[in-house]
Design an enzyme around this catalytic site. Structure first.
Site, PDB file in Angstrom:
ATOM      1  N   GLY A 240      36.577  34.579  43.973  1.00  0.00           N
ATOM      2  CA  GLY A 240      35.682  35.485  43.481  1.00  0.00           C
ATOM      3  C   GLY A 240      34.907  34.249  42.446  1.00  0.00           C
ATOM      4  NE  ARG A 241      38.039  32.444  38.273  1.00  0.00           N
ATOM      5  CZ  ARG A 241      38.622  32.318  37.214  1.00  0.00           C
ATOM      6  NH1 ARG A 241      38.127  31.901  35.870  1.00  0.00           N
ATOM      7  NH2 ARG A 241      40.048  32.559  37.123  1.00  0.00           N
TER       8      ARG A 241
ATOM      9  CG  ASP B 283      30.758  35.952  35.116  1.00  0.00           C
ATOM     10  OD1 ASP B 283      31.773  35.548  35.784  1.00  0.00           O
ATOM     11  OD2 ASP B 283      30.601  35.839  34.058  1.00  0.00           O
TER      12      ASP B 283
ATOM     13  NE  ARG C 106      41.523  24.927  42.158  1.00  0.00           N
ATOM     14  CZ  ARG C 106      41.832  26.259  41.781  1.00  0.00           C
ATOM     15  NH1 ARG C 106      42.733  26.479  40.805  1.00  0.00           N
ATOM     16  NH2 ARG C 106      41.411  27.289  42.590  1.00  0.00           N
TER      17      ARG C 106
ATOM     18  CG  ASP D 264      46.793  36.182  43.510  1.00  0.00           C
ATOM     19  OD1 ASP D 264      47.712  36.726  42.973  1.00  0.00           O
ATOM     20  OD2 ASP D 264      45.712  36.104  42.736  1.00  0.00           O
ATOM     21  CG  ASN D 265      47.232  32.659  40.507  1.00  0.00           C
ATOM     22  OD1 ASN D 265      46.452  32.789  41.360  1.00  0.00           O
ATOM     23  ND2 ASN D 265      47.331  33.649  39.409  1.00  0.00           N
TER      24      ASN D 265
HETATM   25  P1  AMP Z   1      43.245  34.609  38.638  1.00  0.00           P
HETATM   26  O1  AMP Z   1      43.722  35.717  37.646  1.00  0.00           O
HETATM   27  O2  AMP Z   1      42.509  33.588  37.958  1.00  0.00           O
HETATM   28  O3  AMP Z   1      44.373  33.990  39.484  1.00  0.00           O
HETATM   29  O4  AMP Z   1      42.030  35.337  39.451  1.00  0.00           O
HETATM   30  C1  AMP Z   1      42.435  36.650  40.329  1.00  0.00           C
HETATM   31  C2  AMP Z   1      41.176  36.967  41.038  1.00  0.00           C
HETATM   32  O5  AMP Z   1      40.043  37.308  40.208  1.00  0.00           O
HETATM   33  C3  AMP Z   1      40.769  35.974  41.966  1.00  0.00           C
HETATM   34  O6  AMP Z   1      40.429  36.480  43.351  1.00  0.00           O
HETATM   35  C4  AMP Z   1      39.678  35.484  41.421  1.00  0.00           C
HETATM   36  O7  AMP Z   1      38.817  34.831  42.378  1.00  0.00           O
HETATM   37  C5  AMP Z   1      38.931  36.585  40.694  1.00  0.00           C
HETATM   38  N1  AMP Z   1      38.350  36.155  39.406  1.00  0.00           N
HETATM   39  C6  AMP Z   1      38.800  35.925  38.293  1.00  0.00           C
HETATM   40  N2  AMP Z   1      37.679  35.302  37.334  1.00  0.00           N
HETATM   41  C7  AMP Z   1      36.509  35.794  38.102  1.00  0.00           C
HETATM   42  C8  AMP Z   1      35.152  35.938  37.568  1.00  0.00           C
HETATM   43  N3  AMP Z   1      34.756  35.266  36.577  1.00  0.00           N
HETATM   44  N4  AMP Z   1      34.293  36.327  38.688  1.00  0.00           N
HETATM   45  C9  AMP Z   1      34.573  36.745  39.881  1.00  0.00           C
HETATM   46  N5  AMP Z   1      36.063  36.732  40.424  1.00  0.00           N
HETATM   47  C10 AMP Z   1      36.776  36.202  39.320  1.00  0.00           C
HETATM   48 MG    MG Z   2      44.175  32.855  41.058  1.00  0.00          MG
END
Ligand code: AMP
Ligand code: MG
Length: 470
Positions: A89-90, A122, A173, A245-246
């Protein structure tokens, strides 16, 4: 700048990703570039490290020739809840490179703008999580833990709106790949057997060339992931968001969000502000690891002709996780107390030490780093109890050289990381660079300059809550 890309993910079925370029930012500035890693990737950057072109590339403003930028789709269990639609998503994968070591690696920009998978987000990152991930992932690598790496960090010159307005940043990364358990889950849940098969073949060829099929792959991933979590435990490291997903299929530590190293040892420690019920507490990590492997196994079932039989054999494979973990734990903690060939009976010796540490609120890192020093007992309140333990331990003839290379002196402590972020937000990156050089030389002796990073925080300095990178 020249990067010799060799992209393979982009050749997989089209439903596995969306091609798109990073969204440009106004005024990129380079904070850090990891020259040693750049060399491993055969990046050609010219002779001028101040070349503004470097910041342009690592901000996503200039897409280097040969790149095939894309966002990967995946799903996942977040805190145990199924989410069928996640994805980058980012983050945007620029492409892959083949290193002189024969290893294929992804180069990904994190914080590079919105994608079709951004949902409400965002697509950006703020400086704090970028600096944290840079420091912690490079520290983990230096310690010897499989991990994604940090190649570069830039500020964007743009504000990012969180609870407060924060400076935007992008992290570059590098990973063996960004394929996750959740990537498999996404296609399995949709019964998209074509994509699931293509993904499995890709992963076997790329990460597990000796595996002959899904069952073999599962066994190999289970073993790698169990060993990885044992290494985390040996550092007092708490990942914080062990959602499926992580979980990297290549067995690397990935997605440094609210992660932290414990100062005071206690098995129930949780840092993440969003982990209300302590699902990802320190001592829960191995159990969650097994649970995550069960989800991976489930996602491979649709590939099998005889699914009833597959459920049986895959269950057996997942059930080996605790055995792999226990063996890896004994070898990790054995080395920490100087035993190169720990036996089962040493397990009690080690857990007895951990129990004393928990009761006496001993500092995790410093207890192990100083265990064979005369001041070791200073970490304890009940020094007699420690002396008793030490007597038992000495009969095992611990090897000081093994201990020196198994116990880091310096780790990125929370309060230090927070201080570095605060300075960075104020425009001063000197503290970041100083801490980075300390934590990327974790086993070296404590010089005067390094001592401040090894010191445990006082009660007032201690940071006990960490926040997600979003
Ligand atoms: P994470 O908790 O960082 O593993 O993210 C979980 C999901 O949320 C993933 O699909 C990320 O790509 C999405 N995500 C996290 N932060 C953002 C952001 N600022 N904008 C868009 N997607 C995000
Ligand atoms: Mg993640």
């Amino acid at each position: 700048m020249q990067i010799t890309f060799d992209n393979s993910y982009a050749t997989l079925p089209a439903q596995m990703f969306t091609r798109l370029d990073p969204t440009p930012v106004t005024t990129p500035h380079l904070i850090a570039i990891n020259e040693a890693l750049a060399e491993t990737l055969c990046l050609r950057m010219g002779d001028d490290p101040g070349d503004p072109e470097i910041a342009q590339v690592f901000a996503g403003n200039t897409v280097p020739g040969g790149a095939a930028p894309l966002a990967q789709v995946y799903a996942g269990h977040q805190f145990g809840q199924w989410n069928p639609q996640l994805g980058d998503g980012r983050a945007i994968l620029l492409g892959e490179v083949l290193g002189p070591d024969g290893m294929r690696r992804d180069i990904q920009l994190k914080g590079a703008g919105r994608t079709p998978y951004s949902r409400g987000g965002d697509g950006r990152a703020w400086l704090g999580p970028v600096l944290r991930e840079y420091l912690v992932s490079e520290a983990m690598h230096a310690i010897g833990v499989p991990t994604t790496r940090a190649l570069a960090a830039v500020t964007t010159g743009e504000p990012v709106y969180r609870e407060e307005v924060m400076p935007g940043a992008v992290l570059t990364r590098v990973a063996q790949s960004h394929i996750r358990v959740g990537t498999f889950q996404y296609f399995a849940a949709r019964q998209d057997i074509g994509a699931l098969k293509a993904l499995t073949d890709h992963v076997i060829a790329r990460h597990y060339p000796d595996a002959t099929g899904p069952e073999d792959l599962l066994n190999a991933v289970v073993a790698r992931y169990a060993a990885l979590i044992a290494q985390w435990m040996g550092l007092g490291f708490i990942h914080g968001v062990m959602n499926t997903d992580n979980v990297s299929i290549a067995g690397e530590t990935i997605d440094y969000g609210p992660c932290a190293f414990m100062d005071i040892y206690h098995p129930d420690t949780v840092f993440s502000a969003i982990d209300q019920f302590g699902r990802y507490a320190y001592s829960n990590q191995p159990g969650i690891g097994g649970w995550n492997m069960a989800q991976f196994a489930t996602s491979l079932i649709p590939l099998m002709l005889d699914q009833d039989k597959a459920i049986e054999t895959f269950t057996t494979a997942v059930n080996t996780f605790p055995d792999h973990y226990r063996a890896a734990w004994l070898s990790v903690f054995g080395a920490k107390v100087g035993l190169s060939k720990p036996v089962e009976a040493d397990r009690n010796l080690i857990t007895d030490l951990l129990a004393l540490m928990a009761t006496d609120r001993a500092d995790f890192t410093n207890t192990f780093a100083n265990l064979d020093q005369p001041n070791a007992r200073d970490q304890f309140i009940n020094r007699d109890a420690f002396d008793e333990w030490e007597k038992r331990w000495r009969t095992r003839e611990p090897d000081p050289a093994l201990m020196a290379k198994s116990n880091p002196q310096v780790i990125p402590r929370n309060h230090q990381v927070e201080a570095v972020i605060a300075a960075g937000v104020a425009g001063d990156f000197e503290p970041f660079h100083a801490l980075l050089s300390a934590v990327t030389d974790p086993y070296a002796d404590l010089t005067e300059a390094r001592k401040k990073y090894a010191r445990a925080p006082s009660k007032d300095e201690m940071v006990t809550r960490t926040f997600c990178g979003t």
